[in-house]
Motif scaffolding. Structure first.
Motif, short mmCIF file in Angstrom:
data_model
loop_
_atom_site.label_atom_id
_atom_site.label_comp_id
_atom_site.label_asym_id
_atom_site.label_seq_id
_atom_site.Cartn_x
_atom_site.Cartn_y
_atom_site.Cartn_z
N GLN A 10 0.66 -1.37 0.06
CA GLN A 10 0.08 0.02 0.10
C GLN A 10 0.91 1.19 -0.04
OE1 GLN A 10 -2.13 -1.18 3.60
NE2 GLN A 10 -3.92 -1.75 2.37
N LEU A 13 1.94 2.14 -3.50
CA LEU A 13 1.12 2.65 -4.41
C LEU A 13 0.76 4.13 -4.02
CD1 LEU A 13 -0.78 1.38 -6.72
CD2 LEU A 13 0.52 -0.20 -5.40
N LYS A 14 0.67 4.49 -2.49
CA LYS A 14 0.54 5.76 -2.25
C LYS A 14 1.63 6.66 -2.43
CE LYS A 14 -0.64 8.16 2.25
NZ LYS A 14 -1.85 8.61 1.69
N ALA A 17 1.05 7.57 -6.13
CA ALA A 17 0.09 8.41 -6.34
C ALA A 17 0.66 9.78 -5.95
CB ALA A 17 -1.16 7.83 -5.78
N GLN A 41 -7.05 -2.99 -5.59
CA GLN A 41 -8.09 -2.46 -4.71
C GLN A 41 -8.03 -0.61 -4.83
OE1 GLN A 41 -8.01 -4.28 -0.71
NE2 GLN A 41 -6.37 -5.61 -1.41
N GLN A 42 -7.48 -0.29 -6.08
CA GLN A 42 -7.58 1.39 -6.11
C GLN A 42 -7.88 1.54 -7.58
OE1 GLN A 42 -4.56 3.00 -7.82
NE2 GLN A 42 -4.48 1.17 -8.87
N ASN A 43 -8.31 2.64 -8.01
CA ASN A 43 -8.63 3.15 -9.41
C ASN A 43 -7.78 4.22 -9.87
OD1 ASN A 43 -10.62 1.11 -9.67
ND2 ASN A 43 -11.93 2.22 -8.30
N GLN A 44 -6.75 4.67 -9.12
CA GLN A 44 -6.05 5.94 -9.23
C GLN A 44 -4.89 5.77 -10.36
OE1 GLN A 44 -4.74 8.04 -5.78
NE2 GLN A 44 -3.78 9.78 -7.15
#
Length: 586
Positions: A10, A13-14, A17, A41-44
């Motif tokens: 996570q 991914l953070k 972003a 689990q994300q769409n960004q």
């Protein structure tokens, strides 16, 4: 639980972003499944599934080169990481900002020859700008932000972050970008005022000057390209560009002499040889440009502006080194030029241009398009004429077609041209085009290819179809590894050892097998009509352009020869420019 606590995957991914990453090119495997789970689990951030890890890096290169952003790659451990090495070295040689995330076996298995283990940091150390092996989850946020800083700052390049699986699965505290500042890597951006003044003295008093510019101008951004254009026009001096620098200055401008180097123009190479002041901006004096070093521009004073101190005086000793970002240096140089109200020597400059026009009158890129058989130069010219009014991006593979594209496709602005310059990687162009198309979904993206290079990564047709990317593959099909065949003809007595492809696929059927569209062009009379068809089809197209198999790419400076021994055609009584000893260093 604290908002800043999360597992390592996570965090990755953070951090992506936070760094503004919109797309990542990758291929899953066991070691990186925690990241793929987080992606699900994300769409960004969009993930593009390539068919080979080498193609993932090339796609990220195309994305980065066409946008000015950092390209992002995700591969698994072991063969995933080793398959990415060619792309990483390609990005290193051409100064392309890439962050490549590689999976690694859990920390307690490192060094045990575990399944799909490789010493990724050891293997990639020579072919990356920097790399990291993350052993603690709490370090992940900081390392990710540092990686992006290193990749995009100074002379851009690829950075690897090696991620053990247990580090991705454990929880830790995330460090946001605002709290991360790299302690040691702070490239010099502003050039030294005294160095600029010294450079300006040489520029002002030049009798036979030339601007020699490279990919560093493009890397510095659109402002650098605009400032370069402003300075060149203020001085009235000629300019030539390297293969990687094309587009930084408008090709149609009369002060532009075309590309220089091994397959550069007659006028550019002679001007480089005879100049008295050479203003090198964002270029590194590589061997394809300099030819024989001890005969390279023997009578000139040389200025070199580059953000990378290690590139200055590396290959050629210069008289005035200027360390700094190209855009900043050019901005300051223009201010000083105006403040000093410099007026170049008009009489000397007129004589210099008279000489250049004599060289230009040779018309070194001329060719004869007679009859049905398509000349490769003609194919590129027609592609240019039929696409120049559009938002068009050109990628290439490596070989004769690459040089013909550089010679005959005129680039008016930066970031239109993506090619493998330093490493010369066959198979680069098609995945790079996929990356460009992802970044510019409404643009026309054409990969100028050879049939041999295309077959290196043709499996990426699956990627293009899956993501509905209407990339056009414009194959100059001469059935040979063309540049290899040319060297064998000119330097090895016409012994064509293993350069002919005896088992080429039917490219139309190949395209149809993947769900793409195929076109065969074998008649010059119908070429325009078929190129228009290629452009209008809203899906991937393989354009099999059957060209003259015996055509060679000229001008050519044989490897190891100086600029004033440029061949305009095959060596002969009137054109034997190979050298006094009758041999070439290959």
């Amino acid at each position: 639980m604290s908002m800043d606590r999360m597992n390592g995957a996570q965090m990755v991914l953070k951090a992506l972003a936070e760094q503004g990453v919109e797309v990542i090119f990758g291929y899953p495997g066991g070691a990186v499944l925690p990241i793929y789970d987080a992606i699900f689990q994300q769409n960004q951030i969009k993930h593009v599934l390539v068919r080979h890890e080498q193609a993932a890096v090339h796609a990220a290169e195309g994305y980065a080169r066409s946008t000015g952003k950092v390209g992002c790659v995700l591969v698994t451990s072991g063969p995933g990481a080793t398959n990415a090495v060619t792309g990483l070295l390609d990005a290193m040689m051409d100064s392309i900002p890439i962050v490549c995330l590689t999976g690694q076996v859990p920390t307690h298995l490192i060094g045990n020859d575990a399944f799909q283990e490789a010493d990724t940091t050891g293997i990639t150390r020579p072919c990356t700008k920097h790399n990291y092996l993350v052993k603690k989850t709490d370090d992940l946020g900081r390392v990710m932000h540092e990686a992006f800083h290193v990749a995009r700052s100074g002379r851009p390049g690829p950075v690897v972050v090696d991620l053990p699986k247990d580090v991705l699965m454990k929880e830790g505290e995330y460090t946001p970008a605002a709290r991360v500042k790299h302690k040691t890597y702070k490239p010099q951006v502003k050039a030294d005022r005294a160095a600029l003044e010294e450079a300006l003295d040489l520029i002002a008093n030049a009798k036979k000057p030339i601007f020699y510019t490279g990919g560093g101008v493009v890397n510095s951004g659109p402002a650098a390209c605009q400032l370069l254009t402003q300075l060149v026009r203020m001085t009235g001096y000629p300019i030539t560009q390297t293969l990687m620098g094309l587009g930084a200055y408008p090709a149609s401008d009369p002060q532009h002499l075309g590309m220089l180097g091994m397959h550069g123009t007659y006028e550019a190479n002679w001007a480089m040889h005879d100049c008295d002041v050479m203003i090198c901006i964002g270029a590194r004096f590589d061997d394809r440009v300099t030819g024989r070093l001890d005969a390279f521009s023997p009578g000139s004073k040389k200025i070199q502006i580059d953000i990378d101190p290690s590139s200055i005086n590396k290959n050629v000793r210069v008289d005035v080194p200027v360390v700094g970002d190209v855009a900043h240096a050019l901005e300051d140089l223009i201010k000083l030029y105006k403040a000093r109200q410099i007026r170049p020597d008009a009489s000397a400059l007129k004589d210099w241009w008279t000489q250049i026009e004599e060289w230009r009158a040779v018309d070194c890129l001329k060719f004869n398009q007679d009859g049905k058989i398509i000349k490769p130069q003609y194919a590129i010219q027609r592609l240019y004429e039929l696409t120049k009014g559009r938002e068009t991006y050109i990628t290439t593979e490596v070989g004769q077609h690459q040089m013909w594209a550089a010679q005959h496709y005129k680039f008016e602005r930066p970031n239109q041209w993506m090619t493998s310059g330093g490493l010369g990687t066959m198979g680069y162009g098609f995945p790079a085009a996929i990356g460009v198309q992802m970044a510019h979904p409404d643009a026309l993206v054409v990969d100028v290819s050879g049939e041999a290079s295309f077959m290196m990564n043709m499996q990426e047709l699956g990627t293009a179809i899956q993501y509905r990317l209407p990339v056009k593959v414009f194959i100059l099909n001469n059935q040979y590894m063309g540049m290899v065949r040319q060297w064998q003809e000119l330097l090895h007595g016409g012994r064509y050892s293993e350069s002919y492809s005896e088992a080429l696929p039917d490219f139309v059927k190949l395209a149809e097998a993947f769900g793409a569209h195929g076109i065969v062009a074998d008649d010059a009379a119908t070429l325009d009509e078929q190129i228009k068809e290629m452009i209008e089809i809203d899906k991937p197209v393989i354009f099999d352009c059957r060209v003259d198999a015996s055509e060679n790419c000229f001008p050519m400076i044989p490897s190891g020869a100086p600029h004033n021994q440029i061949l305009l055609g095959p060596p002969g009584e009137d054109n034997d420019a190979i050298g006094d000893e009758g041999k070439v260093l290959v």
